[in-house]
Scaffold this motif. Structure first.
Motif, PDB file in Angstrom:
ATOM      1  N   ASP A   6       0.824  -1.215   0.000  1.00  0.00           N
ATOM      2  CA  ASP A   6       0.000   0.000   0.000  1.00  0.00           C
ATOM      3  C   ASP A   6       0.856   1.263   0.000  1.00  0.00           C
ATOM      4  OD1 ASP A   6      -2.302  -1.507  -0.062  1.00  0.00           O
ATOM      5  OD2 ASP A   6      -2.754  -1.261   2.075  1.00  0.00           O
ATOM      6  N   LYS A   7       1.960   1.249   0.751  1.00  0.00           N
ATOM      7  CA  LYS A   7       2.821   2.445   0.766  1.00  0.00           C
ATOM      8  C   LYS A   7       3.765   2.476  -0.438  1.00  0.00           C
ATOM      9  CE  LYS A   7       6.442   0.779   3.877  1.00  0.00           C
ATOM     10  NZ  LYS A   7       7.206   0.981   5.070  1.00  0.00           N
ATOM     11  N   GLY A   8       3.934   1.338  -1.130  1.00  0.00           N
ATOM     12  CA  GLY A   8       4.695   1.300  -2.367  1.00  0.00           C
ATOM     13  C   GLY A   8       6.205   1.210  -2.221  1.00  0.00           C
ATOM     14  N   THR A   9       6.688   1.039  -0.990  1.00  0.00           N
ATOM     15  CA  THR A   9       8.132   0.990  -0.752  1.00  0.00           C
ATOM     16  C   THR A   9       8.458  -0.026   0.332  1.00  0.00           C
ATOM     17  OG1 THR A   9       8.324   3.330  -1.309  1.00  0.00           O
ATOM     18  CG2 THR A   9      10.178   2.359  -0.143  1.00  0.00           C
ATOM     19  N   LEU A  10       9.441  -0.864   0.063  1.00  0.00           N
ATOM     20  CA  LEU A  10       9.993  -1.780   1.054  1.00  0.00           C
ATOM     21  C   LEU A  10      11.204  -1.095   1.672  1.00  0.00           C
ATOM     22  CD1 LEU A  10      10.252  -4.619   2.399  1.00  0.00           C
ATOM     23  CD2 LEU A  10      11.708  -5.243   0.449  1.00  0.00           C
ATOM     24  N   VAL A  11      11.182  -0.884   2.978  1.00  0.00           N
ATOM     25  CA  VAL A  11      12.280  -0.219   3.679  1.00  0.00           C
ATOM     26  C   VAL A  11      13.117  -1.286   4.379  1.00  0.00           C
ATOM     27  CG1 VAL A  11      12.927   1.534   5.360  1.00  0.00           C
ATOM     28  CG2 VAL A  11      10.821   1.815   4.020  1.00  0.00           C
ATOM     29  N   VAL A  12      14.366  -1.419   3.923  1.00  0.00           N
ATOM     30  CA  VAL A  12      15.268  -2.443   4.436  1.00  0.00           C
ATOM     31  C   VAL A  12      16.362  -1.787   5.265  1.00  0.00           C
ATOM     32  CG1 VAL A  12      16.945  -4.228   3.801  1.00  0.00           C
ATOM     33  CG2 VAL A  12      14.814  -3.998   2.518  1.00  0.00           C
ATOM     34  N   GLY A  13      16.543  -2.281   6.482  1.00  0.00           N
ATOM     35  CA  GLY A  13      17.595  -1.787   7.355  1.00  0.00           C
ATOM     36  C   GLY A  13      18.826  -2.664   7.269  1.00  0.00           C
ATOM     37  N   GLY A  29      28.670   9.195  -8.790  1.00  0.00           N
ATOM     38  CA  GLY A  29      28.865  10.275  -7.826  1.00  0.00           C
ATOM     39  C   GLY A  29      28.030  10.171  -6.562  1.00  0.00           C
ATOM     40  N   GLN A  30      27.251   9.116  -6.447  1.00  0.00           N
ATOM     41  CA  GLN A  30      26.376   8.927  -5.284  1.00  0.00           C
ATOM     42  C   GLN A  30      26.805   7.702  -4.482  1.00  0.00           C
ATOM     43  OE1 GLN A  30      23.607  10.923  -4.451  1.00  0.00           O
ATOM     44  NE2 GLN A  30      24.353  12.270  -6.074  1.00  0.00           N
ATOM     45  N   LYS A  31      26.689   7.798  -3.156  1.00  0.00           N
ATOM     46  CA  LYS A  31      26.960   6.639  -2.305  1.00  0.00           C
ATOM     47  C   LYS A  31      25.770   5.685  -2.401  1.00  0.00           C
ATOM     48  CE  LYS A  31      28.076   5.435   2.463  1.00  0.00           C
ATOM     49  NZ  LYS A  31      28.300   5.985   3.809  1.00  0.00           N
ATOM     50  N   VAL A  32      26.066   4.426  -2.744  1.00  0.00           N
ATOM     51  CA  VAL A  32      25.042   3.396  -2.909  1.00  0.00           C
ATOM     52  C   VAL A  32      25.441   2.186  -2.077  1.00  0.00           C
ATOM     53  CG1 VAL A  32      23.921   1.868  -4.588  1.00  0.00           C
ATOM     54  CG2 VAL A  32      24.561   4.189  -5.251  1.00  0.00           C
ATOM     55  N   ILE A  33      24.469   1.569  -1.430  1.00  0.00           N
ATOM     56  CA  ILE A  33      24.718   0.348  -0.667  1.00  0.00           C
ATOM     57  C   ILE A  33      24.459  -0.828  -1.598  1.00  0.00           C
ATOM     58  CG2 ILE A  33      24.141  -0.994   1.392  1.00  0.00           C
ATOM     59  CD1 ILE A  33      25.275   1.887   1.913  1.00  0.00           C
ATOM     60  N   MET A  38      21.723  -6.909  -0.443  1.00  0.00           N
ATOM     61  CA  MET A  38      20.973  -5.879  -1.152  1.00  0.00           C
ATOM     62  C   MET A  38      20.375  -6.426  -2.442  1.00  0.00           C
ATOM     63  SD  MET A  38      21.122  -3.566   1.103  1.00  0.00           S
ATOM     64  CE  MET A  38      21.218  -4.939   2.262  1.00  0.00           C
ATOM     65  N   TYR A  39      21.040  -7.421  -3.056  1.00  0.00           N
ATOM     66  CA  TYR A  39      20.447  -8.089  -4.216  1.00  0.00           C
ATOM     67  C   TYR A  39      19.186  -8.844  -3.798  1.00  0.00           C
ATOM     68  CZ  TYR A  39      25.072  -7.249  -6.309  1.00  0.00           C
ATOM     69  OH  TYR A  39      26.229  -6.681  -6.768  1.00  0.00           O
ATOM     70  N   ILE A  40      19.247  -9.458  -2.633  1.00  0.00           N
ATOM     71  CA  ILE A  40      18.065 -10.160  -2.101  1.00  0.00           C
ATOM     72  C   ILE A  40      16.954  -9.150  -1.822  1.00  0.00           C
ATOM     73  CG2 ILE A  40      17.172 -11.442  -0.116  1.00  0.00           C
ATOM     74  CD1 ILE A  40      19.959 -12.823   0.019  1.00  0.00           C
ATOM     75  N   ALA A  41      17.296  -8.026  -1.215  1.00  0.00           N
ATOM     76  CA  ALA A  41      16.304  -6.985  -0.925  1.00  0.00           C
ATOM     77  C   ALA A  41      15.634  -6.509  -2.205  1.00  0.00           C
ATOM     78  CB  ALA A  41      16.967  -5.820  -0.197  1.00  0.00           C
ATOM     79  N   ILE A  54      16.830   1.606   1.086  1.00  0.00           N
ATOM     80  CA  ILE A  54      17.786   1.007   2.010  1.00  0.00           C
ATOM     81  C   ILE A  54      18.169   2.036   3.057  1.00  0.00           C
ATOM     82  CG2 ILE A  54      20.082  -0.015   2.244  1.00  0.00           C
ATOM     83  CD1 ILE A  54      19.725  -0.967  -0.703  1.00  0.00           C
ATOM     84  N   VAL A  55      18.059   1.647   4.319  1.00  0.00           N
ATOM     85  CA  VAL A  55      18.433   2.508   5.438  1.00  0.00           C
ATOM     86  C   VAL A  55      19.695   1.937   6.060  1.00  0.00           C
ATOM     87  CG1 VAL A  55      17.742   3.401   7.695  1.00  0.00           C
ATOM     88  CG2 VAL A  55      16.040   3.167   5.873  1.00  0.00           C
ATOM     89  N   ASN A  56      20.782   2.681   5.962  1.00  0.00           N
ATOM     90  CA  ASN A  56      22.053   2.266   6.548  1.00  0.00           C
ATOM     91  C   ASN A  56      22.136   2.867   7.950  1.00  0.00           C
ATOM     92  OD1 ASN A  56      24.619   1.212   6.833  1.00  0.00           O
ATOM     93  ND2 ASN A  56      25.600   2.892   5.750  1.00  0.00           N
TER      94      ASN A  56
END
Length: 137
Positions: A6-13, A29-33, A38-41, A54-56
């Protein structure tokens, strides 16, 4: 799952300090996790038809953040200990580790003696770690 859809986003810690499972890179030029977790996420988010965020954060805040609904799931190389199982649910394991000892070819090792030394050190480290935790808490 419906709430996430419903919110349209999976938030993974995660705590992105555990390569090759989760670690930061600079991409365009951007920091990416990135990493295996993260492939599984991404696969889970794609399967649900939602975006991935993704929340680091710190490792110690992952379970509290999950319990407080700040994140939807944790992917951080976290072992399902009995203590952790008291407060959160774990999936089946998806990665099995068998650590080994590497030595130079031809080197003789007294394995029973080595096992005793390793066991002693692990017990010592665990007691020291628990003592430090008590000081913090």
């Amino acid at each position: 799952m419906k709430k996430i859809q419903d919110k349209g986003t999976l938030v993974v810690g995660t705590e992105a300090e555990f390569a090759p499972f989760e670690f930061p890179i600079i991409k365009n030029g951007q920091k990416v996790i990135t990493g295996y977790d993260m492939y599984i996420a991404k696969a889970i988010a794609d399967d649900m038809g939602v975006k991935l965020k993704i929340v680091n954060t710190t490792f110690s805040s992952l379970i509290p953040d999950l319990k407080e609904n700040k994140i939807d799931l944790v992917l951080a190389g976290m072992t399902a200990t009995p203590e952790r199982r008291k407060s959160v649910a774990f999936s089946n394991g998806y990665y099995k580790v068998e650590n080994g000892l590497l030595v130079q070819k031809g080197m003789q090792i007294n394995m029973p003696k080595l096992a005793i030394l390793i066991r002693h050190r692990l017990v010592y480290n665990n007691l020291h770690y628990n003592k430090q935790l008590r000081k913090v808490n």
